[in-house]
Design a protein around this motif. Structure first.
Motif, PDB file in Angstrom:
ATOM      1  N   MET A 149       0.843  -1.168   0.000  1.00 26.78           N
ATOM      2  CA  MET A 149       0.000   0.000   0.000  1.00 26.78           C
ATOM      3  C   MET A 149       0.894   1.239   0.000  1.00 26.78           C
ATOM      4  O   MET A 149       1.908   1.281   0.681  1.00 26.78           O
ATOM      5  N   LYS A 150       0.495   2.243  -0.798  1.00 28.14           N
ATOM      6  CA  LYS A 150       1.252   3.483  -0.894  1.00 28.14           C
ATOM      7  C   LYS A 150       0.342   4.681  -0.665  1.00 28.14           C
ATOM      8  O   LYS A 150      -0.850   4.618  -0.931  1.00 28.14           O
ATOM      9  N   ALA A 151       0.933   5.782  -0.208  1.00 26.27           N
ATOM     10  CA  ALA A 151       0.196   7.028  -0.007  1.00 26.27           C
ATOM     11  C   ALA A 151       0.749   8.089  -0.940  1.00 26.27           C
ATOM     12  O   ALA A 151       1.957   8.134  -1.197  1.00 26.27           O
ATOM     13  N   PHE A 152      -0.137   8.924  -1.449  1.00 23.76           N
ATOM     14  CA  PHE A 152       0.227  10.013  -2.336  1.00 23.76           C
ATOM     15  C   PHE A 152      -0.499  11.279  -1.898  1.00 23.76           C
ATOM     16  O   PHE A 152      -1.643  11.213  -1.454  1.00 23.76           O
ATOM     17  N   VAL A 153       0.169  12.416  -2.041  1.00 25.13           N
ATOM     18  CA  VAL A 153      -0.449  13.698  -1.734  1.00 25.13           C
ATOM     19  C   VAL A 153      -0.421  14.556  -2.995  1.00 25.13           C
ATOM     20  O   VAL A 153       0.637  14.757  -3.587  1.00 25.13           O
TER      21      VAL A 153
ATOM     22  N   ALA B 215      -6.029   9.106   7.900  1.00 24.61           N
ATOM     23  CA  ALA B 215      -5.514  10.411   7.478  1.00 24.61           C
ATOM     24  C   ALA B 215      -6.086  10.800   6.122  1.00 24.61           C
ATOM     25  O   ALA B 215      -6.462  11.958   5.901  1.00 24.61           O
ATOM     26  N   CYS B 216      -6.173   9.846   5.226  1.00 24.73           N
ATOM     27  CA  CYS B 216      -6.747  10.081   3.896  1.00 24.73           C
ATOM     28  C   CYS B 216      -8.199  10.532   4.019  1.00 24.73           C
ATOM     29  O   CYS B 216      -8.612  11.527   3.422  1.00 24.73           O
ATOM     30  N   GLU B 217      -8.966   9.814   4.806  1.00 26.24           N
ATOM     31  CA  GLU B 217     -10.383  10.125   4.979  1.00 26.24           C
ATOM     32  C   GLU B 217     -10.588  11.444   5.720  1.00 26.24           C
ATOM     33  O   GLU B 217     -11.607  12.109   5.530  1.00 26.24           O
ATOM     34  N   GLY B 218      -9.619  11.841   6.544  1.00 26.99           N
ATOM     35  CA  GLY B 218      -9.740  13.071   7.313  1.00 26.99           C
ATOM     36  C   GLY B 218      -9.247  14.315   6.599  1.00 26.99           C
ATOM     37  O   GLY B 218      -9.408  15.429   7.099  1.00 26.99           O
ATOM     38  N   CYS B 219      -8.666  14.146   5.414  1.00 25.89           N
ATOM     39  CA  CYS B 219      -8.172  15.302   4.663  1.00 25.89           C
ATOM     40  C   CYS B 219      -9.357  16.158   4.214  1.00 25.89           C
ATOM     41  O   CYS B 219     -10.224  15.672   3.494  1.00 25.89           O
ATOM     42  N   PRO B 220      -9.383  17.428   4.623  1.00 26.38           N
ATOM     43  CA  PRO B 220     -10.543  18.257   4.302  1.00 26.38           C
ATOM     44  C   PRO B 220     -10.695  18.614   2.822  1.00 26.38           C
ATOM     45  O   PRO B 220     -11.771  19.018   2.392  1.00 26.38           O
ATOM     46  N   VAL B 221      -9.645  18.448   2.040  1.00 23.87           N
ATOM     47  CA  VAL B 221      -9.718  18.780   0.615  1.00 23.87           C
ATOM     48  C   VAL B 221      -9.476  17.570  -0.283  1.00 23.87           C
ATOM     49  O   VAL B 221      -9.302  17.707  -1.486  1.00 23.87           O
TER      50      VAL B 221
END
Length: 62
Positions: free
Chosen positions: A1-5, A50-56
């Motif tokens: 699993m990877k995360a991207f911003v 954290a992904c689900e909590g990102c406001p944008v």
């Protein structure tokens, strides 16, 4: 699993670093970046939170 911003969307609120500092950090521009390429199993739940909590919706975890 990877995360991207997506830095074009990120507003630098820091919610992700507060939720999962092992995966996210703020860069010199005050925007979030994913600090690990592969997310370990023990951090997956926190990274998704954290992904689900990102406001944008700037974060993708896949």
């Amino acid at each position: 699993m990877k995360a991207f911003v997506d830095k074009d969307i990120c507003i630098g609120c820091g919610a992700c670093t507060g939720t999962c500092p092992e995966v996210f950090e703020m860069d010199d521009d005050g925007l979030a970046v994913a600090i690990e390429d592969e997310i370990s199993d023990d951090l997956e739940e926190s990274a998704v939170e954290a992904c689900e909590g990102c406001p944008v919706d700037a974060i993708t975890v896949e």
